[in-house]
Design a protein around this motif. Structure first.
Motif, PDB file in Angstrom:
ATOM      1  N   THR A   1     -82.904  35.095  63.535  1.00  0.00           N
ATOM      2  CA  THR A   1     -83.929  34.082  63.757  1.00  0.00           C
ATOM      3  C   THR A   1     -85.157  34.337  62.883  1.00  0.00           C
ATOM      4  O   THR A   1     -85.525  33.530  62.064  1.00  0.00           O
ATOM      5  CB  THR A   1     -84.328  34.034  65.237  1.00  0.00           C
ATOM      6  N   ARG A   2     -85.776  35.497  63.045  1.00  0.00           N
ATOM      7  CA  ARG A   2     -86.941  35.828  62.226  1.00  0.00           C
ATOM      8  C   ARG A   2     -87.159  37.329  62.266  1.00  0.00           C
ATOM      9  O   ARG A   2     -86.852  37.993  63.258  1.00  0.00           O
ATOM     10  CB  ARG A   2     -88.198  35.103  62.720  1.00  0.00           C
ATOM     11  N   ASN A   3     -87.676  37.853  61.154  1.00  0.00           N
ATOM     12  CA  ASN A   3     -88.062  39.275  61.070  1.00  0.00           C
ATOM     13  C   ASN A   3     -86.963  40.211  61.581  1.00  0.00           C
ATOM     14  O   ASN A   3     -87.213  41.131  62.362  1.00  0.00           O
ATOM     15  CB  ASN A   3     -89.360  39.529  61.853  1.00  0.00           C
TER      16      ASN A   3
END
Length: 520
Positions: A233-235
């Motif tokens: 999703t992110r990071n």
């Protein structure tokens, strides 16, 4: 004595009893939800209207669709919560004429009407187009991840299965050693045998998962929601989720299309552009995307559709020992099919194409090199390859370069991407809290949930942008016109309705015609 505002006596019988109709104000937006659903031809949209003569009659699809749209517009998606609203919410009582379907009926309607819900969303896009809220010249595409009803614990890939099997084998070895040493305590022996059976059953389950992966070609198995996948999703944070691809028109940030998938963005642009071309009716628009869509084959797809795209250019993934010798500093000469390096040497190709595999996709590449590398004073700064520098040129290199030029020449347009496409996501995920999929068991059911989300979002935009009185008149006139007059004036309808989408004058003329028909 301090006085306070007091309520009415609960046991007091009112002299004048207000009807349910009187409790809902004329400007209440629930009336527009009612008019919107009543304007739809649900039979043509794919909802089942015919009923069996035997047994208890079912609820009309219009009633359940109204309930869902009202619920989603008011941040209520659960079928059990919607059931409660039918019994305690005056607006819901008015909307459904005091009908109170149970939660099983409500849930079944959503999961069994994916196509119909998709077409209801398309109806909101057509209304937006009719009222000139769709520009059709600048579109933005992006995706968002909505968490599935499947925990990470119940999602498996080959590496995870291998770890589980290794752990089980170690445990079974320990238990077998314990059984070999045990010779007196029967209760302890029974306990160990029970654990051996439990772990053996678990082992067979994981072996079954691995067999499914090996024989079907899937990379993951989700046990609660089979079509969901663990996605970044992110990071570097992953979730078991679905990817929702969206195309948003720039004029009023109205989504014109969505698609629920369980894949990443790299192969999504072409298909969404093809769908967008069909929806807006032409290819004379510009589409903007982020770097996740930067794929050569997708540029080729867009080129064949004759659509201009602005796709963000990702950072270079591999650098030379000295960044001054990165591939971007090698100049290509199309007339001679050669490169000139920063040391002013010419790299040539033998003209052969080589296949380069990246996951499931294969891209053809040409190789460029020069014998001057071995005696070059910049060798250590340019490459770590002992045979010298090798440049690869993709079959899509020209299209990728054209995208680079469009980004440079239209950077201010590209900068609008986030403001356009993130607007719906901000409302849906932050304001409404719809950051997860409500349904489970297949991508089809997830699509129904997402379809209702985007239909509710578009309705909210329409309610905010269109005069309520004009909107209500339009919705009431539309079904009357189509039901009573369309068959007799098909040629007239086709020409005028087409013109209604082209100019303000003809659109208003068409609307006035509808209104006159309604007033009769």
């Amino acid at each position: 004595m301090i006085k306070h505002i007091t309520g009415e006596d609960r046991s007091q019988i009112p002299l004048f009893v207000a009807s349910l109709e009187e409790t809902i104000a004329q400007d209440n937006q629930v009336r527009l939800i009612d008019a919107f659903v009543d304007s739809l031809n649900l039979d043509e949209l794919g909802f089942k209207l015919k009923t069996d003569t035997n047994g208890r009659p079912p609820y009309h699809p219009a009633q359940l669709l109204k309930l869902y749209l009202y619920g989603y517009l008011n941040k209520v998606r659960s079928s059990r919560d919607l059931e409660k609203e039918c019994l305690r919410n005056t607006e819901a009582m008015w909307l459904l004429c005091k009908l109170a379907p149970d939660h099983n009926t409500i849930a079944s309607f959503r999961k069994n009407n994916t196509k119909g819900i998709q077409r209801v969303f398309q109806a909101t896009v057509k209304i937006a187009s009719h009222f000139e809220l769709i520009g059709g010249t600048l579109l933005a595409g992006d995706s968002t991840k909505l968490r599935a009803q499947n925990s990470k614990k119940n999602n498996f890939n080959s590496n995870k299965i291998e770890r589980h099997l290794k752990h089980i084998d170690n445990k079974l070895q320990e238990y077998n050693l314990a059984l070999a040493k045990e010779d007196g305590d029967l209760e302890l022996k029974k306990s160990i045998v029970k654990k051996v059976k439990k772990h053996s059953a678990q082992k067979q389950k994981y072996l079954g998962y691995q067999n499914t992966i090996d024989t079907t070609g899937v990379t993951q198995i989700s046990t609660s929601d089979p079509d969901s996948r663990q996605i970044m999703t992110r990071n570097n944070i992953s979730e078991v989720a679905y990817t929702v691809q969206t195309t948003v028109d720039a004029l009023h940030n109205i989504p014109i299309d969505f698609k629920v998938t369980n894949e990443n963005d790299s192969k999504a642009m072409g298909g969404m552009l093809r769908r967008a071309k069909t929806i807006v009716g032409h290819n004379n628009f510009t589409a903007i995307y982020d770097k996740g869509y930067y794929t050569g084959s997708e540029f080729d797809y867009a080129n064949r559709l004759n659509i201009d795209v602005l796709v963000a250019i990702p950072a270079v993934s591999a650098h030379a020992p000295d960044t001054a010798f990165d591939v971007e500093h090698f100049k290509y000469h199309k007339d001679t099919d050669t490169y000139t390096c920063p040391a002013n040497q010419t790299l040539t190709t033998n003209g052969n194409w080589y296949n380069k595999t990246n996951g499931k996709s294969i891209t053809q590449m040409k190789h460029y090199k020069t014998t001057a590398c071995l005696s070059c004073s910049f060798f250590d700064k340019c490459t770590k390859n002992k045979k010298g520098r090798l440049i690869e040129r993709s079959q899509y290199a020209d299209l990728i370069y054209e995208n680079k030029l469009r980004i440079q020449n239209n950077y201010e347009i590209y900068r609008r991407r986030q403001a356009i496409v993130e607007h719906p996501y901000g409302v849906i995920k932050r304001q409404w809290g719809f950051y997860y999929i409500m349904t489970k068991k297949t991508i089809k059911h997830a699509s129904a949930d997402v379809g209702l989300i985007f239909t509710a979002y578009n309705l909210r935009r329409l309610l905010n942008l269109i005069d309520p009185i004009e909107f209500k008149q339009y919705l009431k006139a539309l079904p009357l016109f189509f039901n009573n007059y369309a068959k007799h004036f098909k040629a007239f309808y086709s020409s005028v309705f087409w013109a209604a989408h082209q100019t303000t004058f003809y659109r208003k003329l068409f609307f006035c015609s509808l209104n006159q028909l309604y007033l009769r």
